[in-house]
Design a protein around this motif. Structure first.
Motif, PDB file in Angstrom:
ATOM      1  N   VAL A  15       0.842  -1.204   0.000  1.00 26.52           N
ATOM      2  CA  VAL A  15       0.000   0.000   0.000  1.00 26.52           C
ATOM      3  C   VAL A  15       0.872   1.248   0.000  1.00 26.52           C
ATOM      4  CG1 VAL A  15      -1.686   1.356   1.299  1.00 26.52           C
ATOM      5  CG2 VAL A  15      -1.962  -1.113   1.095  1.00 26.52           C
ATOM      6  N   GLY A  16       0.512   2.172  -0.875  1.00 23.15           N
ATOM      7  CA  GLY A  16       1.246   3.430  -0.997  1.00 23.15           C
ATOM      8  C   GLY A  16       2.447   3.333  -1.916  1.00 23.15           C
ATOM      9  N   GLY A  17       2.688   2.146  -2.442  1.00 23.74           N
ATOM     10  CA  GLY A  17       3.863   1.948  -3.281  1.00 23.74           C
ATOM     11  C   GLY A  17       3.570   1.994  -4.764  1.00 23.74           C
ATOM     12  N   ASP A  18       4.622   2.221  -5.506  1.00 19.26           N
ATOM     13  CA  ASP A  18       4.585   2.252  -6.964  1.00 19.26           C
ATOM     14  C   ASP A  18       4.662   0.825  -7.478  1.00 19.26           C
ATOM     15  OD1 ASP A  18       4.842   2.938  -9.635  1.00 19.26           O
ATOM     16  OD2 ASP A  18       6.890   3.675  -9.441  1.00 19.26           O
ATOM     17  N   LEU A  19       3.780   0.460  -8.390  1.00 20.42           N
ATOM     18  CA  LEU A  19       3.794  -0.875  -8.982  1.00 20.42           C
ATOM     19  C   LEU A  19       4.587  -0.922 -10.279  1.00 20.42           C
ATOM     20  CD1 LEU A  19       0.091  -1.877  -8.322  1.00 20.42           C
ATOM     21  CD2 LEU A  19       2.126  -2.556  -7.018  1.00 20.42           C
ATOM     22  N   LEU A  70      -7.930  -1.833 -21.964  1.00 22.93           N
ATOM     23  CA  LEU A  70      -6.538  -2.270 -22.028  1.00 22.93           C
ATOM     24  C   LEU A  70      -5.835  -2.150 -20.678  1.00 22.93           C
ATOM     25  CD1 LEU A  70      -5.659  -0.836 -25.533  1.00 22.93           C
ATOM     26  CD2 LEU A  70      -6.045  -3.235 -24.903  1.00 22.93           C
ATOM     27  N   PHE A  71      -6.493  -1.552 -19.690  1.00 26.01           N
ATOM     28  CA  PHE A  71      -5.932  -1.483 -18.344  1.00 26.01           C
ATOM     29  C   PHE A  71      -5.563  -2.877 -17.835  1.00 26.01           C
ATOM     30  CE2 PHE A  71      -6.572  -1.942 -13.769  1.00 26.01           C
ATOM     31  CZ  PHE A  71      -5.648  -1.031 -13.275  1.00 26.01           C
ATOM     32  N   ILE A  72      -6.445  -3.855 -18.005  1.00 26.46           N
ATOM     33  CA  ILE A  72      -6.206  -5.192 -17.442  1.00 26.46           C
ATOM     34  C   ILE A  72      -4.972  -5.870 -18.047  1.00 26.46           C
ATOM     35  CG2 ILE A  72      -7.158  -7.533 -17.189  1.00 26.46           C
ATOM     36  CD1 ILE A  72      -8.189  -5.460 -15.143  1.00 26.46           C
ATOM     37  N   PRO A  73      -4.835  -5.980 -19.365  1.00 29.07           N
ATOM     38  CA  PRO A  73      -3.606  -6.614 -19.857  1.00 29.07           C
ATOM     39  C   PRO A  73      -2.343  -5.837 -19.487  1.00 29.07           C
ATOM     40  CG  PRO A  73      -4.923  -5.786 -21.698  1.00 29.07           C
ATOM     41  CD  PRO A  73      -5.755  -5.653 -20.463  1.00 29.07           C
ATOM     42  N   LEU A  74      -2.433  -4.512 -19.421  1.00 27.01           N
ATOM     43  CA  LEU A  74      -1.278  -3.722 -19.005  1.00 27.01           C
ATOM     44  C   LEU A  74      -0.989  -3.952 -17.519  1.00 27.01           C
ATOM     45  CD1 LEU A  74      -2.122  -0.429 -20.916  1.00 27.01           C
ATOM     46  CD2 LEU A  74      -0.268  -2.027 -21.459  1.00 27.01           C
ATOM     47  N   PHE A  75      -2.033  -4.004 -16.697  1.00 26.29           N
ATOM     48  CA  PHE A  75      -1.865  -4.191 -15.257  1.00 26.29           C
ATOM     49  C   PHE A  75      -1.270  -5.554 -14.924  1.00 26.29           C
ATOM     50  CE2 PHE A  75      -3.544  -5.282 -10.993  1.00 26.29           C
ATOM     51  CZ  PHE A  75      -2.851  -4.322 -10.272  1.00 26.29           C
ATOM     52  N   ARG A 108       1.013   2.931 -22.483  1.00 25.98           N
ATOM     53  CA  ARG A 108       1.500   2.089 -21.398  1.00 25.98           C
ATOM     54  C   ARG A 108       0.839   2.554 -20.105  1.00 25.98           C
ATOM     55  NH1 ARG A 108       7.748   4.142 -20.460  1.00 25.98           N
ATOM     56  NH2 ARG A 108       7.211   6.233 -19.718  1.00 25.98           N
ATOM     57  N   LEU A 109       0.954   1.715 -19.083  1.00 26.10           N
ATOM     58  CA  LEU A 109       0.335   1.991 -17.794  1.00 26.10           C
ATOM     59  C   LEU A 109       1.391   2.200 -16.729  1.00 26.10           C
ATOM     60  CD1 LEU A 109      -2.145   1.981 -15.814  1.00 26.10           C
ATOM     61  CD2 LEU A 109      -1.741  -0.495 -15.598  1.00 26.10           C
ATOM     62  N   THR A 110       1.201   3.240 -15.921  1.00 31.52           N
ATOM     63  CA  THR A 110       1.943   3.436 -14.688  1.00 31.52           C
ATOM     64  C   THR A 110       0.918   3.360 -13.568  1.00 31.52           C
ATOM     65  OG1 THR A 110       3.568   4.847 -15.767  1.00 31.52           O
ATOM     66  CG2 THR A 110       3.417   5.015 -13.384  1.00 31.52           C
ATOM     67  N   ALA A 111       1.229   2.584 -12.503  1.00 34.05           N
ATOM     68  CA  ALA A 111       0.222   2.371 -11.467  1.00 34.05           C
ATOM     69  C   ALA A 111       0.841   2.304 -10.087  1.00 34.05           C
ATOM     70  CB  ALA A 111      -0.554   1.084 -11.752  1.00 34.05           C
ATOM     71  N   GLY A 112      -0.005   2.589  -9.109  1.00 33.46           N
ATOM     72  CA  GLY A 112       0.368   2.470  -7.709  1.00 33.46           C
ATOM     73  C   GLY A 112      -0.778   1.860  -6.922  1.00 33.46           C
ATOM     74  N   ALA A 126      -7.453  -0.922  -4.304  1.00 30.73           N
ATOM     75  CA  ALA A 126      -7.681   0.245  -5.157  1.00 30.73           C
ATOM     76  C   ALA A 126      -6.351   0.589  -5.798  1.00 30.73           C
ATOM     77  CB  ALA A 126      -8.204   1.422  -4.352  1.00 30.73           C
ATOM     78  N   VAL A 127      -6.326   0.609  -7.116  1.00 31.83           N
ATOM     79  CA  VAL A 127      -5.117   0.904  -7.879  1.00 31.83           C
ATOM     80  C   VAL A 127      -5.329   2.209  -8.631  1.00 31.83           C
ATOM     81  CG1 VAL A 127      -3.628   0.150  -9.778  1.00 31.83           C
ATOM     82  CG2 VAL A 127      -4.499  -1.525  -8.124  1.00 31.83           C
TER      83      VAL A 127
END
Length: 151
Positions: A15-19, A70-75, A108-112, A126-127
């Motif tokens: 939690v709170g981290g960059d994925l 496309l969020f899901i395949p990127l995630f 591309r996706l950047t997520a946390g 929650a992402v």
């Protein structure tokens, strides 16, 4: 390479981290046309390259919901949760489409990982995600995705 997490407690530690950031994928006209066929949304701005070239974006653009899908395949490139029995998309809290994705663009996706909360039999995460367009000044999509993982 996806970050691998074992079990529900492993998620809580993130939690709170960059994925991280996914690889780029191209949003081709063929992908746009296939999405139009699947959804029945054949608006010219998506599927008529000649007419779309004369339109407000100068080219055909992907459906916003195609970009979102496309969020899901990127995630899945970012996080692999093992040691759970079921993974379910639960919904979205927020979605915005600040910039259209032109046919032939790469995204591309950047997520946390924003939150992990206990639910009966598992957790809900929650992402916060940003889908970027290569060379673009604004993202294609900004969203908060909710998923559930059951033990």
């Amino acid at each position: 390479m996806a970050l691998t997490v074992h079990g529900l407690d492993g998620l809580k530690k993130l939690v709170g981290g960059d994925l991280g950031t996914s690889d780029w994928i191209e949003v081709t006209q063929d992908r746009i046309d296939t999405f139009a066929d699947a959804t029945g949304d054949h608006q010219w701005i998506h599927v008529d390259p000649a007419r779309a070239a004369e339109g407000p974006f100068g080219a055909p653009i992907a459906h916003g919901y195609l970009t979102l899908s496309l969020f899901i395949p990127l995630f899945t490139e970012l996080l692999d949760v093992q040691g759970v029995t079921t993974k379910v998309n639960y919904g979205l809290d927020r979605v915005r489409f600040p910039s259209p994705v032109k046919a032939g663009s790469r995204i591309r996706l950047t997520a946390g990982l924003a939150e992990v909360e206990d639910v009966p039999g598992g957790v809900q995460i929650a992402v916060d995600g940003t889908i970027e367009i290569e060379g673009g000044s604004k993202p294609a999509a900004v969203l908060r995705s909710l998923s559930r993982f059951y033990a």
